[in-house]
Write a protein that holds these residues in place. Sequence first.
Motif, PDB file in Angstrom:
ATOM      1  N   ASP A   1     -49.524  15.533   5.622  1.00  0.00           N
ATOM      2  CA  ASP A   1     -48.382  14.631   5.615  1.00  0.00           C
ATOM      3  C   ASP A   1     -47.088  15.443   5.579  1.00  0.00           C
ATOM      4  OD1 ASP A   1     -50.062  12.418   5.549  1.00  0.00           O
ATOM      5  OD2 ASP A   1     -50.136  12.418   3.346  1.00  0.00           O
ATOM      6  N   ALA A   2     -46.005  14.824   6.029  1.00  0.00           N
ATOM      7  CA  ALA A   2     -44.714  15.504   6.071  1.00  0.00           C
ATOM      8  C   ALA A   2     -44.281  15.987   4.696  1.00  0.00           C
ATOM      9  CB  ALA A   2     -43.659  14.577   6.665  1.00  0.00           C
ATOM     10  N   GLU A   3     -44.582  15.195   3.654  1.00  0.00           N
ATOM     11  CA  GLU A   3     -44.160  15.595   2.306  1.00  0.00           C
ATOM     12  C   GLU A   3     -44.917  16.812   1.785  1.00  0.00           C
ATOM     13  OE1 GLU A   3     -46.608  11.712   1.816  1.00  0.00           O
ATOM     14  OE2 GLU A   3     -45.132  12.535   3.200  1.00  0.00           O
ATOM     15  N   ASP A   4     -46.056  17.134   2.404  1.00  0.00           N
ATOM     16  CA  ASP A   4     -46.811  18.319   2.003  1.00  0.00           C
ATOM     17  C   ASP A   4     -46.462  19.526   2.860  1.00  0.00           C
ATOM     18  OD1 ASP A   4     -48.221  16.952   0.008  1.00  0.00           O
ATOM     19  OD2 ASP A   4     -49.714  16.234   1.439  1.00  0.00           O
ATOM     20  N   ALA A   5     -45.506  19.355   3.782  1.00  0.00           N
ATOM     21  CA  ALA A   5     -45.164  20.420   4.717  1.00  0.00           C
ATOM     22  C   ALA A   5     -43.826  21.066   4.390  1.00  0.00           C
ATOM     23  CB  ALA A   5     -45.135  19.869   6.147  1.00  0.00           C
TER      24      ALA A   5
END
Length: 241
Positions: free
Chosen positions: A110-114
């Motif tokens: 997910d974007a928040e983990d990137a």
Amino acid sequence: MSKHQKRLSVPNSWPVERKTAKYTVKARSGPHGEDGVPLVIVLRDVLGYVDSTKEAKYAANEGNVLVNGEPVRDVRRPIGMFDILAFEEREEHYRVFPDEGGRLALTPIDAEDADGKLGKIVDKRQVPGGETQLQLHDGRNLRVEDGSEYSGNDSIVISFDDGEILAHFVYEEGALVTAVRGQHAGEIGRVETIEVIPSSAPNTVTVETDDGTFETVEEYIVVIDENFVGDEDAADGGEEE
């Protein structure tokens, strides 16, 4: 210097077929040493987004390919363990992670983990001024005011935006880990025992997995957290806390 690499002699971690052609692209010098895979191979052979080096160069020059938060225009830039690839137009994000067998593979995230990249602490030393310098597996260095809570073989996640530490995973019995080299590369489990060898020989680690246990050298183990695997896999890797 040649820009080509014989396929038969590429590292086992490279995700390329060895008998389809004689040569493939050679990575430039940079992070990850000889295990670094040229970006063009990831775009062409792994994701299938391009059919040729020319197409890869065009996509990169448009600034649409981000590696660890930065646009990359050099398609021979080496990509390696735990790098974060982002394709903003596609709204796709990937983490480079070993599959079982040791080949580098891409795990959708997910974007928040990137927003940061994990690094294994391979060295720790005091520097002038009283700060502590942490050296990571990919050559990055980070200075912290108080290094007492960090030890060799711990893992940290560093933010792309400000270089701050987002997370810290301690290397200890019970820690969730993955093997990144050796015959067990790509396997995930929890540390059962750490055997300190009182000599120049490497310490060994016994890891409990869903399928049993395996033993490997400490150098091949990296501490991760549950965001790197499915919740069920992470829970099954060892006893519940």
